[in-house]
Every structure is written in structure tokens, then in C-alpha cells.
Design an enzyme around this catalytic site. Structure first.
Site, PDB file in Angstrom:
ATOM      1  NE  ARG A 226      -4.120  -1.773   0.200  1.00  0.00           N
ATOM      2  CZ  ARG A 226      -4.148  -2.825  -0.597  1.00  0.00           C
ATOM      3  NH1 ARG A 226      -3.140  -3.050  -1.437  1.00  0.00           N
ATOM      4  NH2 ARG A 226      -5.159  -3.667  -0.569  1.00  0.00           N
TER       5      ARG A 226
ATOM      6  CG  HIS B 270      -1.987  -0.818  -8.065  1.00  0.00           C
ATOM      7  ND1 HIS B 270      -2.624   0.004  -7.165  1.00  0.00           N
ATOM      8  CD2 HIS B 270      -2.130  -2.079  -7.577  1.00  0.00           C
ATOM      9  CE1 HIS B 270      -3.142  -0.725  -6.192  1.00  0.00           C
ATOM     10  NE2 HIS B 270      -2.856  -1.996  -6.422  1.00  0.00           N
TER      11      HIS B 270
END
Length: 310
Positions: free
Chosen positions: A225, A273
Site C-alpha cells: 500500500r 499497480h
């Protein structure tokens, strides 16, 4: 009466998930109604993605569970209108994808691949890397993804340290926990991989103080994250040489803004990502199994602890 299953995720996902969910629910022998549009008061289960439009669960008066398609639930776990069980996504495809990505980038650092790719200058420098057993890798976070990565790296022969907030026991791996364990783990680790959830307790886990604990020139890999890292502290550590290189797949703001200093930094690799994602084939199996469990009165899989946030 059929079990009513509402699919509440981006509309472009519906053509992929609909046949898989129908197949799985039918194979479980269930009488069901699956749709993107069901009156809220009739819904038994919500197949959910946090980036959809559904945020208020108050009208869902007979709801039994919300089954997320995402591994991360930080954007929904604190939703006060959600009072039924919330399950996060843990599926084999996501785990395998993350393991492959992490192992690939650990090996890239371990073998010094970047150096040989970028330096084609005609200079013969036979500088072989050490064996994996001579390299210490730390995985911060020992959930399903972290444990899978720890086991894969240990199988390759790396000296692996796993750290978690609470005590864990994984055969063949040094497992540490708590603040003291974090300091010990970071002080020994040449490569650090972040696979923690995004919670108040994990925000800025890597900051000026913790980055200073690393051996000089250590390398960071973050597929977990974005908020786990204090960006300013990491940039300072990169500029000073305290951190040798960082490979970052997740960020506080995504897409990463074009003007962000990470893009231009010579010691940062940005990936968009892509470390892993939910695979519809395997994710649908997990969703269908949880619905079967709910109807059979069995415990749901992968329930979120609201106090911990994951």
C-alpha cells in the site's frame, strides 16, 4: 425462495464475472438470483468492489454478508452503515501473481540485473553475486500474501525474516513481531518487501527513523500500500544513499502524478499497480464458496477484523 446476490462492482467486470458466478452457484446446488439490479431490501449477499457506487448499506435490511473482490478493504472497513460480516478477497490467482512479482524483483536486486542491463560499455567486470543464503530479505506483513512470498523466497535459499504486528510461526522462517522485532528485522535486511495492510497502525511504517535502521544501500520493494511509506523520508534516504534503490508499485495517489519526483529519480523503479490483481476465475470460486457457507450456516472465509482494519 432464491438467494439474491447483488453484483456491485464496475459494469465492465460484469461480463467476466456473471458466467463464472452463475456456474459456481449452480454447482453448489443453490437456487439463486444474480443481478446488477436488485431491490436493496431483498439482497442477501453483495459481491462488492470499493470503487463502485454503493456506499450506504442502510437499506439492505436482510443482508447477510458483503464479499469484497479486493484484498484491500481500508476504504470500506470503517463504513458505519455496514454492520454485517465483511470478507476480503484471498484467492489463489492473486496470491500466485503477487508471489511471482515479489520473487522476480527480489531476484532482480539479488542478481544485480539492473547494473548489467544499463551498463553495456564494453568493460568486462566479472562480479558474481553472493548466493541467496548469504542475502537477508525481510517481508513486512505475514498475511496470506506475505506468507506465500516468505515461503517462496525461503525455498530459493534466501535468509528470510518475516515481520508482523502479532506473533506468527512459519517453518523455516525467522518470524519477528512488535516494535522491537521490527528494529531487529530492518537492521539485518538488505532487501525489504512491504505487504502490510493500510491501517492507522501501519501508515508511514517506513519513515526517517525506520529507514535509518537499514544497512546502508538496502533496497525497498513496495507492492502493498502506498501510505506504508513516508515519501519525503524515502526520497531523502535515496538521495543520501541510505537506500540504494526502491521499486514501488503502489502510491498514495494513483495514477502517480507525472510531476512526482519518483518518476525522474534514477534510483526508483515505478510500476503502475500491476504486482497482482484479482483473477475472475479464482475470485468467483471464493465468492461462491462464501455464499455456500453462509447458506449452510458455516463460518465465512477471510472475514475482516473491524478493529484491526483487515
Amino acid at each position: 425462495m432464491p438467494v439474491n446476490v447483488l453484483f456491485s462492482a464496475r459494469s465492465e467486470l460484469w461480463p467476466e464475472y456473471e458466467p463464472l458466478l452463475r456456474k459456481g452457484l449452480a454447482e453448489a446446488g443453490m437456487d439463486f438470483h444474480l443481478s446488477k439490479d436488485i431491490d436493496a431490501e431483498l439482497v442477501d449477499y453483495v459481491v462488492y468492489a470499493p470503487n463502485g457506487s454503493l456506499q450506504d448499506f442502510t437499506p439492505f435490511t436482510r443482508l447477510k454478508a458483503v464479499l469484497s473482490l479486493w484484498a484491500g478493504v481500508e476504504s470500506i472497513s470503517g463504513n458505519e452503515t455496514l454492520t454485517v460480516p465483511l470478507a476480503r478477497m484471498v484467492d489463489g490467482g492473486l496470491t500466485q501473481g503477487m508471489t511471482e512479482w515479489v520473487v522476480g524483483h527480489v531476484l532482480r536486486y539479488h542478481l544485480g540485473m539492473d547494473r548489467h542491463i544499463t551498463r553495456q560499455d564494453g568493460v568486462w567486470t566479472p562480479d558474481a553475486p553472493p548466493l541467496a543464503s548469504q542475502r537477508t530479505v525481510c517481508i513486512l506483513g505475514l498475511g496470506a500474501l506475505g506468507e506465500a512470498c516468505v515461503r517462496a523466497l525461503a525455498t530459493l535459499g534466501f535468509h528470510v525474516i518475516g515481520w508482523s504486528r502479532t506473533a506468527k510461526d512459519i517453518s523455516g522462517v525467522t518470524c519477528l513481531h512488535g516494535s522491537d522485532g521490527l528494529r531487529v528485522a530492518l537492521s539485518q535486511s538488505e532487501i525489504v518487501v512491504l505487504l502490510l495492510p493500510d491501517t492507522a497502525a501501519t501508515e508511514n511504517m517506513l519513515n526517517a527513523d525506520t529507514l535509518a535502521l537499514l544497512p546502508k544501500g538496502a533496497q525497498i520493494i513496495n507492492p502493498g500500500r502506498g501510505p506504508l511509506i513516508d515519501d519525503d523520508a524515502l526520497l531523502h534516504a535515496l538521495n543520501s544513499g541510505q537506500v540504494g534503490h526502491a521499486t514501488l508499485d503502489v502510491f498514495r495517489n494513483e495514477p502517480l502524478p507525472p510531476a512526482h519526483p519518483y518518476w525522474a529519480h534514477s534510483n526508483v523503479t515505478v510500476t503502475p499497480h500491476i504486482a497482482s490483481e484479482t483473477r475472475p476465475v479464482t475470485a468467483a470460486q471464493v465468492i461462491c464458496e462464501n455464499i455456500r457457507r453462509g447458506e449452510a450456516g458455516e463460518p465465512f472465509l477471510h472475514l475482516v477484523d473491524r478493529d484491526l482494519g483487515y
